[in-house]
Design a protein around this motif. Structure first.
Motif, PDB file in Angstrom:
ATOM      1  N   ARG A 313       0.669  -1.225   0.062  1.00 55.01           N
ATOM      2  CA  ARG A 313       0.043   0.209   0.013  1.00 55.01           C
ATOM      3  C   ARG A 313       0.855   1.178  -0.004  1.00 55.01           C
ATOM      4  NH1 ARG A 313       0.123   2.665   4.994  1.00 55.01           N
ATOM      5  NH2 ARG A 313       0.645   1.428   6.512  1.00 55.01           N
ATOM      6  N   THR A 314       0.252   2.493  -0.397  1.00 57.76           N
ATOM      7  CA  THR A 314       0.911   3.758  -0.432  1.00 57.76           C
ATOM      8  C   THR A 314       1.325   4.101   0.940  1.00 57.76           C
ATOM      9  OG1 THR A 314       0.133   4.433  -2.314  1.00 57.76           O
ATOM     10  CG2 THR A 314       0.953   5.948  -1.176  1.00 57.76           C
ATOM     11  N   LEU A 315       2.489   4.339   1.408  1.00 56.58           N
ATOM     12  CA  LEU A 315       3.144   4.594   2.720  1.00 56.58           C
ATOM     13  C   LEU A 315       3.185   6.206   2.782  1.00 56.58           C
ATOM     14  CD1 LEU A 315       5.809   2.062   3.241  1.00 56.58           C
ATOM     15  CD2 LEU A 315       3.508   1.889   3.853  1.00 56.58           C
ATOM     16  N   VAL A 316       3.141   6.588   4.018  1.00 57.63           N
ATOM     17  CA  VAL A 316       3.058   8.001   4.364  1.00 57.63           C
ATOM     18  C   VAL A 316       4.543   8.352   4.970  1.00 57.63           C
ATOM     19  CG1 VAL A 316       2.415   9.866   5.775  1.00 57.63           C
ATOM     20  CG2 VAL A 316       0.617   8.476   4.678  1.00 57.63           C
ATOM     21  N   ILE A 317       5.307   9.116   4.331  1.00 64.94           N
ATOM     22  CA  ILE A 317       6.616   9.662   4.784  1.00 64.94           C
ATOM     23  C   ILE A 317       6.166  11.023   5.683  1.00 64.94           C
ATOM     24  CG2 ILE A 317       8.972  10.153   4.446  1.00 64.94           C
ATOM     25  CD1 ILE A 317       8.839   8.043   2.198  1.00 64.94           C
ATOM     26  N   GLY A 318       6.545  11.182   6.777  1.00 65.58           N
ATOM     27  CA  GLY A 318       6.294  12.396   7.398  1.00 65.58           C
ATOM     28  C   GLY A 318       7.254  13.520   7.032  1.00 65.58           C
ATOM     29  N   PHE A 526      -3.595  16.062  -5.997  1.00 69.46           N
ATOM     30  CA  PHE A 526      -2.404  15.476  -6.564  1.00 69.46           C
ATOM     31  C   PHE A 526      -1.629  14.188  -5.905  1.00 69.46           C
ATOM     32  CE2 PHE A 526       2.710  15.410  -7.176  1.00 69.46           C
ATOM     33  CZ  PHE A 526       2.359  15.001  -8.294  1.00 69.46           C
ATOM     34  N   LEU A 527      -1.977  13.980  -4.608  1.00 77.93           N
ATOM     35  CA  LEU A 527      -1.658  12.939  -3.992  1.00 77.93           C
ATOM     36  C   LEU A 527      -2.667  11.787  -4.313  1.00 77.93           C
ATOM     37  CD1 LEU A 527      -0.470  10.950  -1.813  1.00 77.93           C
ATOM     38  CD2 LEU A 527      -2.165  12.289  -0.136  1.00 77.93           C
ATOM     39  N   SER A 528      -3.775  12.139  -4.695  1.00 78.25           N
ATOM     40  CA  SER A 528      -4.947  11.096  -5.023  1.00 78.25           C
ATOM     41  C   SER A 528      -4.376  10.723  -6.601  1.00 78.25           C
ATOM     42  CB  SER A 528      -6.304  11.913  -4.929  1.00 78.25           C
ATOM     43  OG  SER A 528      -6.747  12.126  -3.492  1.00 78.25           O
ATOM     44  N   ALA A 529      -4.010  11.685  -7.363  1.00 76.69           N
ATOM     45  CA  ALA A 529      -3.885  11.281  -8.782  1.00 76.69           C
ATOM     46  C   ALA A 529      -2.689  10.388  -8.773  1.00 76.69           C
ATOM     47  CB  ALA A 529      -3.604  12.346  -9.388  1.00 76.69           C
ATOM     48  N   ALA A 530      -1.727  10.743  -7.899  1.00 78.37           N
ATOM     49  CA  ALA A 530      -0.486   9.808  -7.691  1.00 78.37           C
ATOM     50  C   ALA A 530      -0.505   8.481  -7.287  1.00 78.37           C
ATOM     51  CB  ALA A 530       0.756  10.593  -6.916  1.00 78.37           C
ATOM     52  N   ILE A 531      -1.624   8.473  -6.209  1.00 79.17           N
ATOM     53  CA  ILE A 531      -1.688   7.020  -5.733  1.00 79.17           C
ATOM     54  C   ILE A 531      -2.328   6.214  -6.791  1.00 79.17           C
ATOM     55  CG2 ILE A 531      -3.202   5.636  -3.807  1.00 79.17           C
ATOM     56  CD1 ILE A 531      -2.655   7.921  -1.997  1.00 79.17           C
ATOM     57  N   ALA A 532      -3.458   6.821  -7.608  1.00 81.64           N
ATOM     58  CA  ALA A 532      -4.176   6.401  -8.613  1.00 81.64           C
ATOM     59  C   ALA A 532      -3.030   5.554  -9.702  1.00 81.64           C
ATOM     60  CB  ALA A 532      -4.931   7.075  -9.245  1.00 81.64           C
ATOM     61  N   GLU A 533      -1.732   6.274  -9.758  1.00 81.01           N
ATOM     62  CA  GLU A 533      -0.984   5.792 -10.781  1.00 81.01           C
ATOM     63  C   GLU A 533      -0.053   4.702 -10.187  1.00 81.01           C
ATOM     64  OE1 GLU A 533      -0.916   6.336 -13.795  1.00 81.01           O
ATOM     65  OE2 GLU A 533      -1.878   8.231 -14.339  1.00 81.01           O
ATOM     66  N   GLY A 534      -0.321   4.442  -9.197  1.00 79.55           N
ATOM     67  CA  GLY A 534       0.748   3.651  -8.296  1.00 79.55           C
ATOM     68  C   GLY A 534       1.834   3.813  -7.307  1.00 79.55           C
ATOM     69  N   LEU A 535       1.666   5.189  -6.998  1.00 76.95           N
ATOM     70  CA  LEU A 535       2.889   5.756  -6.133  1.00 76.95           C
ATOM     71  C   LEU A 535       2.910   4.846  -4.557  1.00 76.95           C
ATOM     72  CD1 LEU A 535       4.562   8.183  -5.503  1.00 76.95           C
ATOM     73  CD2 LEU A 535       2.718   9.223  -4.254  1.00 76.95           C
ATOM     74  N   SER A 536       4.233   4.611  -4.461  1.00 85.14           N
ATOM     75  CA  SER A 536       4.628   3.586  -3.222  1.00 85.14           C
ATOM     76  C   SER A 536       4.728   4.539  -2.024  1.00 85.14           C
ATOM     77  CB  SER A 536       5.860   2.994  -3.572  1.00 85.14           C
ATOM     78  OG  SER A 536       6.007   2.286  -5.054  1.00 85.14           O
ATOM     79  N   ASN A 558      -8.401   2.608  -4.538  1.00 86.67           N
ATOM     80  CA  ASN A 558      -7.323   1.898  -5.227  1.00 86.67           C
ATOM     81  C   ASN A 558      -7.208   0.463  -4.531  1.00 86.67           C
ATOM     82  OD1 ASN A 558      -6.204   3.992  -7.422  1.00 86.67           O
ATOM     83  ND2 ASN A 558      -6.540   5.116  -5.621  1.00 86.67           N
ATOM     84  N   ALA A 559      -8.139  -0.055  -3.905  1.00 86.29           N
ATOM     85  CA  ALA A 559      -7.928  -1.313  -3.337  1.00 86.29           C
ATOM     86  C   ALA A 559      -6.776  -1.832  -2.451  1.00 86.29           C
ATOM     87  CB  ALA A 559      -7.929  -2.253  -4.396  1.00 86.29           C
ATOM     88  N   GLN A 560      -6.426  -0.493  -1.673  1.00 88.09           N
ATOM     89  CA  GLN A 560      -5.328  -0.679  -0.774  1.00 88.09           C
ATOM     90  C   GLN A 560      -5.827  -0.895   0.766  1.00 88.09           C
ATOM     91  OE1 GLN A 560      -1.957   1.799  -1.397  1.00 88.09           O
ATOM     92  NE2 GLN A 560      -2.741   1.920  -3.655  1.00 88.09           N
TER      93      GLN A 560
END
Length: 821
Positions: A313-318, A526-536, A558-560
């Motif tokens: 799943r997409t991870l959050v880096i603070g 932009f974050l939502s669009a990037a996650i949809a493109e597969g951002l890790s 995005n099924a994550q």
């Protein structure tokens, strides 16, 4: 003769068994150091080696497990050289020229700083001294084993890699809870040791083969290098003052067959395993099909305890621990206000970050020293992996060397100078490195140009032995107000890096909105669009409600987020927590994401936006923020609170909550010790306020590590906790004869004694000490603990209580002295 590396991972290899327990059976006394028998009983040492070789063992560990400058300050070279020579001679006499002699490296017996008093570089130096001698004496490989702290294992591996060119294998010791003493899980140990490029890794000691099965399964599923498994022959008990084990050769071999089928490549034994155990194991396992280790291609970063896998799943880096554009943060760095920096880490962890970026680059500070201090302090109170963010290779190397775990590294780029400076560090210390899509010609305007640089980074990394799973490509977020096409280029780069290069990706999201009003709206879209493109991985402010709302919703779409549970849990928590009338600019109303891995969750996390400077005394203790704990205690005392009231209503309840978290497995040893340090700082403020008034002791307790055992980690941990609960502790240290313990107990008239033993060879000394205490001082209570202790053995040895950890010792002391903990 084929070399060790020619055979490792290509055929079954077999280790020997429990040398220490074999020495006990031949008369090794409780107060003797086993390595001394290299000099005093060389024939016995050689006979044991020969018996294991004749049983079919391929790897013989020289009798050097406890040989280090702390135990052998005067005869280290003689002991180590003789130990290796005896193993080599046994090989020659048995005609087993196909066998290998391992220089056996055990733990120092001390906790490394900041938990203990042994500095990391000192530990490296201690191991280096032994390894230089052993390698020069003719050992074929280095076997680092029985490590209960992954940080100490790292020190030993670095010492080996920096001292010689021999193969390096490392095995660690897990408890029944599936964790190392300091909290690391099997997946964490695998990630750290593979990052350091050991040739094989695994588990030994601590457990019997049946109890070890779940741990071995997890290691085998995670490891890409050959796996070693050396269990004990069950659990020890004492008969006629000698430790014996409850699993015979046939039962042991049957269990080892089941272990071998899990996908391990090297098997043997540890405490209690005789040559016959090994002979039967060789017969059983050699008949099974051999399965070589296969690459798992898992992208993993770790802290000291838990591992976070990049990709599922997409991870959050603070992004908040960074001075860029933050005047308060810059001021804190210049004034060495570490608590302010820690507060940024605590609040981001609470808000749902998976990883924390750490950047302390300012032109007027010593960046290397500040980075090292902040990384160490953050790791003392947080369980999140860190991203080490610096443009200076020297700063990066110092931080990577001291980092406890496998970090993320920000960053390398396509410039030749950058590749040559950063990639060797990644190869040496391990890590997942961010690759920026820029080079000597700048940042390409097209996705094709950026992919070309990304491809070059991956190819160059491969030439250093760095696999794709240890690379994150940053497609570079440009400002949309300057170029309206730039977001599309970035998003295309993200998508194609994943599909064409097979690598994970990362973006600094907030750059996209620079210069625009209501920036969080642009950032969230932009974050939502990037996650949809597969951002890790997304580098964002986790304390921004807009960003975390968009993040959690995007995971759902995005099924994550299976069954939408992370999203639902966050919404439920939000409904339970009314919004305050106003929030600070950097605060978030959204609590910890349910999607955050359990390994990354700390105990008693403060509300998002909370600053360490406003933590209450109890919260400062729970989080291990010593400076704030002392300050808060002084504030409470200045406000009129009486010292004893402060102790009973703030200090002790906070320690109890931490202790409960430790016992329940939501908090681990490093956090427990940092909380103890914070409590100690608060107690110092209380003592200062009393100005010589007599303090009230909760009771007097005598502690000692029994004769023959120089490991005092467990005893020292118990001491710290007992003192924080107000007990007066008389510490006799390690390797203490029974007579000294008994004499002191009588002279000081203590009602309770705590005894510790780590080595099976010292179990008889434990029983002798307990018996003498009861003879000399009837009515005295004795609690016994240590890595080799069990409830059954404690009962048979005559102990009044078996205390498996420090909190159990505190609880029992409370029952003895009539205090409710």
């Amino acid at each position: 003769m084929r070399s060790f590396l020619d055979r490792l991972g290509k055929e079954w290899l077999f280790c020997d068994g429990g040398l220490g327990s074999q020495l006990q059976a031949r008369g090794l006394g409780g107060g003797e150091l086993p390595e001394n028998w290299n000099l005093t009983h060389p024939d016995i040492i050689q006979d044991i080696h020969r018996a294991y070789l004749e049983a079919g063992a391929d790897i013989i560990a020289a009798n050097t497990f406890g040989a280090n400058p702390l135990k052998h300050p005067d005869d280290l070279r003689e002991v180590v050289e003789k130990g290796v020579a005896l193993a080599l001679e046994a090989r020659r006499r048995t005609g087993r020229s196909d066998a290998f002699i391992a220089l056996d490296i055990g733990p120092t017996g001390k906790l490394l700083a900041p938990m203990g008093d042994l500095p990391f570089e000192k530990a490296v130096s201690l191991f280096r001294e032994v390894i230089l001698i052993g390698a020069g004496a003719g050992a074929d490989l280095i076997l680092i084993e029985t490590m209960s702290d992954i940080y100490e294992a790292k020190a030993a591996v670095l010492a080996a890699k920096e001292s010689c060119s021999l193969p390096v294998c490392a095995t660690v010791t897990f408890g029944a809870d599936g964790r190392l003493l300091t909290g690391a899980q099997p997946e964490t140990a695998v990630a750290v040791l593979e990052g350091l490029h050991v040739d094989a890794l695994g588990v030994n000691c601590g457990l019997g083969p049946v109890q070890m099965l779940p741990v071995v399964k997890r290691i085998a599923e995670a490891a890409s290098v050959p796996v070693i498994v050396n269990p004990n022959a069950g659990l020890p008990r004492v008969e006629n003052e000698t430790a014996v084990y409850d699993i015979g050769p046939d039962e042991f071999a049957a269990s080892m067959g089941r272990i071998a089928e899990l996908g391990v490549q090297v098997v043997g034994g540890c405490c209690g395993t005789t040559p016959e155990h090994i002979r039967r194991t060789v017969e059983t396992v050699r008949a099974l099909p051999f399965r070589p280790a296969v690459p798992k291609h898992r992208s993993v970063v770790t802290a000291w305890a838990g591992a976070v896998e990049i990709g599922p799943r997409t991870l959050v880096i603070g992004e908040r621990i960074n001075p860029t554009g933050k005047k308060k943060f810059q001021k804190a760095l210049r004034e060495n206000d570490i608590d302010y920096v820690l507060s940024e880490g605590l609040s981001q962890e609470a808000a749902g970050a998976d990883i924390l970026d750490v950047n302390v680059g300012l032109p007027d500070i010593d960046e290397a020293a500040v980075m090292a201090e902040i990384v160490t302090k953050l790791q003392s109170i947080l369980a999140l992996p860190l991203q080490l963010d610096t443009a200076d290779p020297a700063v990066l190397e110092r931080a990577m060397r001291l980092y406890n775990g496998k970090p993320m590294i920000n960053s390398v780029n396509g410039k030749k100078e950058s590749l040559q400076a950063v990639l060797p560090l990644v190869r040496k210390y391990g890590g997942v490195v961010v690759g920026l899509c820029l080079d000597e010609n700048g940042i390409p305007d097209t996705a094709d140009g950026r992919l070309a640089i990304a491809r070059r980074i991956c190819e160059t990394a491969a030439s250093y032995g760095i696999p794709k799973e240890d690379i994150l490509i940053d497609g570079l977020t440009m400002t949309v107000s300057a170029d309206s096409r730039s977001p599309r280029v970035t998003l295309e780069t993200v998508r194609r890096a994943k599909t064409e290069l097979g690598v994970n990706t990362v973006l600094g999201v907030s750059n996209v909105s620079f210069g625009l009003p209501r920036r969080p709206l642009i950032n969230a879209a932009f974050l939502s669009a990037a996650i949809a493109e597969g951002l890790s991985c997304a580098i964002i402010n986790p304390e921004s409600p807009e960003m975390m709302d968009a993040y959690r919703a995007s995971l759902v779409l995005n099924a994550q987020d299976p069954q939408c549970m992370g999203y639902i849990t966050a919404c439920q928590a939000l409904l339970r927590t009314p919004l305050p009338a106003s929030l600070p600019d950097n605060a978030s109303a959204v609590p910890q994401s349910a999607a955050t891995p359990a390994a990354a969750v700390s105990y008693g996390t403060p509300a998002p936006g909370t600053s360490a400077s406003v933590l209450s005394l109890s919260k400062a203790i729970e989080h291990g923020v010593a400076g704030r704990a002392q300050e808060a205690a002084r504030e409470d005392l200045a406000g009129g609170m009486q010292p004893l009231d402060l102790i009973n209503t703030e200090l002790i309840p906070a320690l109890d909550r931490v202790g409960k978290g430790y016992e329940q497995g939501t908090l681990f040893l490093p956090q427990l010790l940092m909380s103890a340090d914070a409590a100690k700082a608060a107690f110092s403020a209380v003592r200062d306020s009393m100005k010589g008034q007599p303090g009230e002791s909760a009771g007097r307790i005598l502690l000692a590590t029994v004769r023959g055992d120089i490991h005092d980690i467990g005893k020292n941990i118990v001491k710290v906790l007992l003192e924080n609960y107000g007990y007066e502790v008389i510490d006799l240290g390690k390797d203490v004869p029974p007579e000294t313990v008994a004499d002191t107990a009588v002279r000081e008239n203590v009602p309770l004694v705590g005894l510790s033993a780590l080595m099976t060879t010292t179990l008889p000394a434990m029983e002798q000490t307990i018996r003498l205490l009861h003879e000399r001082k009837p009515g005295i209570r004795v609690m016994a603990g240590g890595a080799v202790m069990t409830q059954d053995y404690a009962d048979k040895a005559g102990a009044d209580a078996y205390t498996p950890d420090a909190m159990a010792a505190v609880r029992y002391a409370g029952s003895v002295f009539g205090r409710k903990q």
